[in-house]
Design an enzyme around this catalytic site. Structure first.
Site: not given
Ligand SMILES: [Zn+2]
Length: 288
Positions: A79, A211
Site C-alpha cells: 500500500d 480512508g
C-alpha cells in the site's frame, strides 16, 4: 496462481472488496479467518511506511502460507509505495506480493505517469497488479490520528486527468480523491458521490477509495453504488486494538487470552466491513 486485483475487482459488480492493512500475523490471520467465515475474497495490505518496521520480509512467507491454505482468492498488496521506494517495490514482488500501489499523487501529472509506468512495467512481469493514485488523499497512511481539520478542502480528482492517467499508464485500479482522508475523522466527511459517478462512467478500471474508517454505512454503500470497487480500511483496526489495550488493563496477566480477545474484536470489525461492501446483511463474525 496468485490472486491479484484483476481477479478480485470487477467494474460491473454491484459490490466492493475490502483491503485491510496489517502490522503482524495476528491481524493477517484475523482477516483470513473472516474471509473464510463469510466466504468472501479480501485484500491484505502492508503499507510501505510499515514494511521495514514490521519486518515484512520475515512476515510475508507466513502470510502467503496462510493464504495458500484457503480456497478463497486473497491478494497481498503493498500500500502507498512512494516514487522513491522502487527498491522496496522490487523486494515486495520478489517476496510474492500480488499487487502494488504506487502513489505518485504528489507529483505533477507527467511525473506521476512516468513513475507509475515504470512500476506497471515491472509488476506486470510478475503477474502482479498495480493501483495508481491521482488527486491526493489527505493524512498519513497508518497513522490513526484525528484529522486536524475537516478534509473538505482537499481537491477532488479531476475526471479528465484521471482518464489521461489511466490511458497513459495501463494501471489495473485507480485511487481517487473524493473527500475521504486517512486517520480518524473529527466529523463525518462529505464524500462527493458525483465525482465517483463521473469518473466511473469515463474509465474502464475499478476505482479505489481510501480512508473508510468513520464513514457512515449509508455513505459507504452509496460510494459502492456509484462505482467504488476497492475500499481501504485500516485506522479502525488500530483504534480497535488501542481500545482493547486500554480496556484490558484490569483483567490480569493472561497475554494469550488478551491476544485472542483482540483477534476476536478485529474479526468483528472486519466482518462488518466486508459485509457492508458486499451488501450483505451479516453484522458480525459470530453471525457469519
Ligand atoms: Zn491510503
Amino acid at each position: 496462481m496468485k490472486t491479484n486485483l484483476n481477479h478480485l475487482l470487477n467494474k460491473d459488480s454491484p459490490s466492493a472488496i475490502g483491503s485491510f492493512n496489517i502490522l503482524d500475523l495476528d491481524m493477517a490471520l484475523s482477516i483470513i479467518d473472516c474471509a473464510e467465515a463469510l466466504q468472501k475474497p479480501v485484500i491484505i495490505g502492508i503499507a510501505s511506511r510499515h514494511f521495514n518496521d514490521i519486518r515484512a520480509p520475515l512476515l510475508v512467507p507466513s502470510i502467503l502460507k496462510a493464504i495458500e491454505t484457503t480456497e478463497l482468492p486473497i491478494a497481498l498488496h503493498l500500500d502507498h509505495a512512494a516514487p522513491d521506494q522502487f527498491d522496496m517495490i522490487k523486494q515486495a514482488l520478489d517476496l510474492g506480493f500480488s499487487s502494488i500501489m504506487i502513489d505518485g499523487s504528489l507529483l505533477p501529472l507527467e511525473e506521476n505517469i512516468a513513475i507509475t509506468n515504470k512500476v506497471v512495467e515491472i509488476s506486470h512481469r510478475y503477474n502482479a497488479s498495480v493501483e495508481g493514485e491521482i488527486g491526493g488523499i489527505a493524512g498519513e497512511e497508518g497513522v490513526a490520528d484525528t484529522q486536524a481539520d475537516s478534509p473538505e478542502y482537499i481537491p477532488y480528482t479531476d475526471a479528465v486527468e484521471a482518464q489521461q492517467f489511466v490511458t497513459a499508464t495501463n494501471v489495473d485500479a485507480l485511487a481517487i480523491a473524493v473527500g475521504t482522508a486517512h486517520g480518524i475523522y473529527k466529523s463525518e466527511p462529505h464524500i462527493n458521490f458525483d465525482v465517483i459517478k463521473e469518473i466511473s462512467s469515463m474509465l474502464d478500471v475499478p476505482l479505489v477509495m481510501h480512508g473508510a474508517t468513520g464513514v457512515s454505512d449509508a455513505s459507504m454503500q452509496k460510494a459502492v453504488t456509484n462505482g467504488i470497487r476497492k475500499i481501504n480500511y485500516f485506522s479502525g483496526l488500530l483504534q480497535t486494538a488501542m481500545d482493547e489495550i486500554r480496556g484490558y488493563e484490569s483483567q490480569g496477566n493472561d497475554f494469550l487470552l488478551f491476544k485472542q480477545q483482540m483477534q476476536k474484536q478485529w474479526r468483528d470489525v472486519i466482518a462488518e466491513q466486508i459485509a457492508l461492501y458486499a451488501n450483505l446483511p451479516v453484522k458480525s463474525y459470530k453471525q457469519a
